[in-house]
Scaffold this active site. Structure first.
Site, short mmCIF file in Angstrom:
data_model
loop_
_atom_site.label_atom_id
_atom_site.label_comp_id
_atom_site.label_asym_id
_atom_site.label_seq_id
_atom_site.Cartn_x
_atom_site.Cartn_y
_atom_site.Cartn_z
N CYS A 134 0.83 -1.20 0.00
CA CYS A 134 0.00 0.00 0.00
C CYS A 134 0.86 1.25 0.00
O CYS A 134 1.30 1.72 1.06
CB CYS A 134 -0.93 -0.01 1.22
SG CYS A 134 -1.93 1.47 1.32
N CYS A 137 -0.50 4.11 2.02
CA CYS A 137 -0.32 4.02 3.47
C CYS A 137 1.13 4.29 3.86
O CYS A 137 1.39 4.94 4.87
CB CYS A 137 -0.67 2.61 3.98
SG CYS A 137 -2.11 1.88 3.24
N ASP A 138 2.07 3.76 3.10
CA ASP A 138 3.47 3.71 3.55
C ASP A 138 4.43 4.60 2.77
O ASP A 138 5.59 4.73 3.16
CB ASP A 138 3.98 2.26 3.49
CG ASP A 138 3.14 1.34 4.35
OD1 ASP A 138 2.63 1.82 5.39
OD2 ASP A 138 2.97 0.16 4.00
#
Ligand code: NDP
Length: 310
Positions: A134, A137-138
């Site tokens: 992701c 997300c990261d």
């Protein structure tokens, strides 16, 4: 034990649309959202292909609005995971991870699909230490770093484009020499100076130390050579698998685990009173709009089923 007319398991565009339609039909649905309320779109950025948003819309915002719209008509939400469903008789018994149990006259399954991993040694242990599926997300953690993305589809292109906001260099490792991604997404990546493609190549091993991922061993099928490539991060963009494990074989699926509609074009399953919508039954279109459309169909089908079985 409380009996619900409709329990919707899963909460992406399919689940929320099913909730909207069944709540507007006064069926007072319960949505059991799972661990990732809103589903895959909550981990994406701009959605440019959902009709009604000429300037595009952010995935998380779209999902928050869909939820709000279903809530407005009385949908109840529960953020937990379904661990077991007994489909041997109606009403069906639904057991949740948090200990809640319900009976359901009808069930709509909209559990979607989850990111696939390569299955390499130590891959799962390195999630959060250089391995991710992701970018949204990261990506933030890879400012001025070098990252590799695996895959040649739209997911990989989207991950790669997004990562260029942070990383100094993004390599896309693809096992063939042509991409599966849509033309606009391909063009976006080809035109991005920070993105470079590593063709005909497969990641064979993740190299790491105490700090996390430091490199990958990559095999090139054209040259028959394996080389060590230094990287700070490895992002998976190789597609998804359907979340049907919790059904424990009670619902008919294909060999990849996708639910098979038994009465197409209706979203019926092999169990009367159980319907499926969204990516969990669709390995072909897999779009937010097609998921939402099938959620509407499942809700209408559940409503008619309840009318017929009253
Ligand atoms: P796809 O199945 O389209 O692509 C998966 C990619 O990963 C392929 O290139 C495949 O290679 C590669 N791959 C699969 N398994 C492996 C493996 N074990 N090792 C190495 N490579 C592997 O999945 P996507 O998730 O990219 O897309 C799914 C659907 O979602 C599509 O319809 C897509 O259009 C849509 N989508 C749309 C987006 C948007 O519009 N913003 C964003 C993301 C997805 P190969 O090509 O050789 O098979």
């Amino acid at each position: 034990m409380e009996t619900k007319k409709v329990i919707i398991i899963g909460s992406g565009p399919a689940g929320y649309t099913a909730a909207l339609y069944s709540s507007r039909a006064n069926l007072e649905p319960l949505v059991i959202e799972g661990h990732e309320p809103g589903g895959q779109l909550t981990t994406t950025t701009d959605v440019e292909n959902f009709p009604g948003f000429p300037e595009g819309v952010m995935g998380p915002e779209l999902m928050a609005n869909m939820k709000k719209q279903a809530q407005r008509f009385g949908t109840e939400f529960l953020t937990t995971h379904v661990t077991d469903v007994d489909m041997s008789k109606r009403p069906f018994k639904v057991t949740c991870e948090n200990g809640n149990e319900f009976l359901a006259e009808t069930i709509i399954i909209s559990t979607g699909a989850s990111a696939k991993y390569l299955g390499l040694p130590n891959e799962k242990e390195l999630i959060g230490k250089g391995v991710s599926a992701c970018a949204t997300c990261d990506g933030f953690f890879y400012r001025d770093k070098v990252v590799h993305v695996v895959g040649g589809g739209d997911t990989a292109m989207e991950e790669a484009s997004f990562l260029t906001k942070f990383a100094s260099k993004v390599y896309v490792v693809h096992r063939r020499d042509t991409l599966r991604a849509s033309k606009p997404m391909q063009e976006r990546c080809f035109n991005n100076p920070k993105i470079e493609f590593v063709w005909d190549s497969e990641v064979k091993e993740i190299v790491f130390d105490d700090t996390g991922v430091t490199g990958i061993q990559v095999y090139n099928s054209k040259t028959d050579e394996t080389t060590l490539r230094k990287t700070d991060g490895l992002f998976m963009g190789i597609g998804h698998s359907p979340n049907t494990g919790f059904l424990k074989g009670q619902i008919q699926t294909d060999e990849s685990g996708y639910i098979v509609p038994t009465n197409a074009p209706h979203p019926d399953t092999n169990v009367a009173g159980v319907f499926a919508c969204g990516d969990v039954q669709d390995s072909y279109y897999r779009q937010a709009i097609s998921a939402a459309g099938s959620g509407c169909m499942a809700a209408i089908r559940a409503e008619r089923f309840l009318e017929e079985h009253e």
